[in-house]
Design an enzyme around this catalytic site. Structure first.
Site, short mmCIF file in Angstrom:
data_model
loop_
_atom_site.label_atom_id
_atom_site.label_comp_id
_atom_site.label_asym_id
_atom_site.label_seq_id
_atom_site.Cartn_x
_atom_site.Cartn_y
_atom_site.Cartn_z
N ASP A 342 -45.12 -16.66 -18.47
CA ASP A 342 -45.29 -16.96 -17.06
C ASP A 342 -44.68 -15.84 -16.22
OD1 ASP A 342 -45.90 -19.01 -14.93
OD2 ASP A 342 -43.74 -18.86 -14.63
N GLU A 378 -49.00 -12.95 -17.97
CA GLU A 378 -49.53 -13.29 -16.65
C GLU A 378 -49.07 -12.15 -15.74
OE1 GLU A 378 -49.67 -17.11 -13.66
OE2 GLU A 378 -47.71 -16.50 -14.42
#
Length: 714
Positions: A342, A378
């Site tokens: 993330d 990401e």
């Protein structure tokens, strides 16, 4: 109590007792707090030995199942970032399992008066009744027969899912297993995944979490789990009963591996659940705030590149060690196959700047365990120069937001660039074409957990997030969606058909273009969230998959399975080299080669692409036909490239023989006006004939010779 060892950190059961170790640079005292099974009776044992900055000790008679936490004393100087408070029980960041949940009741989990910062008085209320306890774990597990799958990237198909949402409403899963790790590992779920061609399931966060103060104040929960409290501990929410989360997670992994499905974890190391300087003190803040968090204003305030209140100081050796120790644990002890990180841009920041060769990336590159697993970035965050798509090291794969947005713009009728579409259809070489990277660097997706579902993407033009409790301020406003004239659900048969065709267009783009396809859980069965594009706090039917499938949902599921079989059958659809100038021919609807000005024309909406065969399958000539227009378009079917049969450059004699093999035309593999795919029984289509495509539709054709008298399908 004896000295024990500073390594490894956390609670390590050994013959005769357990070794405890905790890193804190500025602490003046550290105690282990041992609790009974009810978590109420506490015994404090001081760790009197210190090696470097690690406080440690071996406690005899402590073993598997012991509940524990830490208390850390030291300076109280919030204006300088020092926030030690021995009245606050702290969760061990290395705990293998937790019991209990964080409670905001009474405010005891704050080390100060809530809402105050700077030179504020310390709050001395004991927080132990309101904080989860670590559990010493020493439970064997039978991994016999389990081994890493190592599926090549070019053959990988990812399915992104939330453990509970995926299985909670599935009628064929044992009731006690619905919404759990064992539900994911159930036979019905594995059969569903295999039917979609899935080779890897990417699970949304399964680390232990705590709800943010803002969420707790609304009486809600952080359902998605992007709010980490335990970097080694599987989330209790997904176990069938308390204390079983470690064993059941391992059982899930073993069952998925036996079915040929890898396990990728969505992990959150960019921030923690403690929020900004006004947030609670649960673990890292109380252990050593200045070590674990990026701070500003001499340490009084946290730096926030994540939108979640704080940013971990990854460039500090101890924080980097914690992250890598956690990752290795999940690979070596829990047998997972990879990670999706993330907000990975944050992990690559040194100071404020993103660096492609930051310590985080260098450390993983040389690690003999972590360098071998699947690594997905990401590639953005909320800091300066936040979008770093295409800038990660060679072994990393990246979520390709340009693929998502380019496909949405073309198919949903937004301002578009055909040149951008061309790159997305061919592996995004503009982003990834370097000596160390291939088309499989791109993780292609149309939707993800945050955003509209695929069904909602073609049914809503604006978000409908009122249920989240934030007055619809949350969630993206830039969805590049389309509702075909009606906001939300409709009974209009023509609209339903148009939306269904559009969904099939998007899924065809995922499965049939170079790169690694990522399917969002539920899109294959027409999941809707009623226009909510950020249901991160909704533990209800908004988030759960509805497994009461109607005819449309079953047909779409089967369509996805057919696309998966096509992808597996034709190496050209999962090629791992970028196209060069002779590998693909772009044509307009009249069958003429596209001109330079066509690529920049906003009116140019219909095109086809004939792809030269690859060495692994020299007989297969494939053709994409795309009509992004609002009207039907009559395409003149192209002829074959002369050298189509020999990518290596045949002699004139071979060219003649190859051309003879290919004289003829085409057969249809996919046409999104229909609900099925891979229907090679269609009539033979002569090169030069007309093939009429309805508005917003896609077709995949394969070169063919005449097979009998049938011909002339229009």
């Amino acid at each position: 109590m004896s000295a024990g060892s500073p390594f490894p950190e956390g609670a390590t059961p050994l013959p005769g007792g357990t070794n405890f170790a905790l890193y804190s640079e500025s602490a003046t005292a550290v105690s282990v707090c041992l609790f009974d099974e009810g978590g109420t009776q506490e015994r404090r044992v001081a760790l009197e030995h210190r090696t470097g900055h690690v406080w440690h000790g071996f406690i005899e008679g402590v073993g598997h199942g012991q509940r524990y936490g830490f208390r850390v004393d030291g300076p109280w100087e919030p204006s300088r970032g020092q926030r030690f408070n021995a009245n606050k029980l702290l969760v061990d960041p290395y705990a293998r399992a937790l019991e209990g949940k964080v409670s905001y009741r009474g405010g005891a989990i704050y080390d100060h008066a809530p809402g105050q910062v700077g030179a504020v008085p310390r709050d001395d209320t004991d927080s132990a009744p309101f904080v989860p306890k670590g559990i010493v774990m020493n439970e064997p597990f039978d991994w016999a027969g389990d081994a890493p799958l190592r599926t090549p990237w070019r053959d990988t198909v990812i399915y992104e899912a939330h453990v509970k949402s995926l299985t909670f409403r599935h009628p064929d899963i044992e009731p006690a297993h619905r919404g759990t790790y064992l539900g994911v590992a159930s036979e019905p779920m594995i059969a569903h995944l295999r039917g979609l061609g899935v080779t890897a399931i990417e699970l949304m966060p399964v680390h232990e979490v705590a709800d943010e103060p803002s969420v707790a104040r609304r009486g809600q929960k952080n359902y998605w789990g992007y709010s980490t409290l335990g970097y080694f501990a599987p989330d209790q929410r997904f176990a069938t009963r308390p204390g079983e989360q470690v064993r059941e997670f391992k059982a899930m992994v073993k069952a998925l591996h036996a079915a040929g499905i890898e396990v990728i974890l969505d992990v959150v190391y960019n921030h923690s659940c403690e929020g900004d300087e006004t947030g609670p003190t649960l673990f890292l803040r109380g252990i050593d705030n200045r070590v674990y968090y990026k701070l500003r204003e001499h340490g009084a305030r946290t730096v926030d590149y994540t939108g979640c209140g704080n940013t971990l100081q990854v460039e500090h050796p101890q924080v980097l060690k914690l992250i890598c120790d956690s990752l290795r644990y999940w690979v070596q002890e829990m047998h997972v196959d990879g990670f999706r990180f993330d907000l990975t841009t944050t992990l690559g920041r040194e100071g404020a700047d993103f660096r492609r060769h930051a310590a985080f990336f260098r450390t993983i590159f040389q690690d003999p365990v972590l360098s071998r697993v699947k690594l997905i970035a990401e590639p953005w965050d909320l800091g300066p120069d936040s979008m770093q798509l295409g800038h990660f090291p060679g072994r990393w794969r990246e979520w390709n937001a340009r693929f998502r947005d380019g496909m949405r713009r073309f198919w949903n009728g937004h301002e578009k660039s055909l040149s951008d579409l061309g790159y997305r259809l061919t592996g995004s070489s503009d982003l990834f074409h370097t000596p160390a990277r291939t088309p499989s660097t791109s993780i292609n997706f149309i939707t993800a957990h945050d955003g509209f579902t695929l069904r909602d993407l073609v049914s809503y033009t604006r978000k409908h997030n009122d249920a989240n409790g934030e007055n619809s301020r949350d969630g993206s406003n830039d969805n590049l969606s389309m509702n075909f004239g009606v906001e939300g659900e409709t009974d209009d048969a023509m609209l339903i058909a148009a939306r269904g065709r559009q969904i099939r267009n998007f899924l065809a783009m995922l499965y049939l273009t170079p790169g690694v396809p990522m399917i969002t859980s539920g899109d294959e069965i027409r999941k809707t969230q009623k226009g909510n594009n950020n249901p991160y706090v909704l533990d209800d039917d908004t988030s759960y998959l509805n497994w009461a499938l109607d005819d449309e949902a079953r047909a779409l599921r089967d369509y996805c399975g057919a696309l998966a079989r096509l992808r597996k059958r034709f190496p050209a659809l999962r090629r791992d080299t970028f196209f060069d100038g002779g590998d693909i021919v772009w044509l307009d609807a009249d069958g003429h080669p596209m001109q330079l000005e066509d690529w920049g024309s906003p009116e140019f909406m219909a095109l086809s692409a004939v792809m030269k065969p690859v060495r692994e399958d020299p007989e297969a000539v494939l053709c994409f036909v795309l009509n992004g227009d609002k009207a039907e378009v009559a395409f003149r079917l192209p002829s074959f490239p002369r050298e189509a049969q020999d990518p290596g450059g045949p002699s004139d004699k071979k060219k003649s023989e190859s051309s003879g093999k290919l004289e003829g035309g085409w057969r249809v593999l996919v046409d999104t006006r229909r609900r099925d795919a891979c229907a090679e029984n269609d009539a033979f289509l002569q090169a030069g004939a007309t093939y009429t495509m309805p508005p917003r539709s896609f077709a995949l054709l394969i070169g063919s010779k005449p097979l009998g008298p049938r011909s002339g399908m229009r």
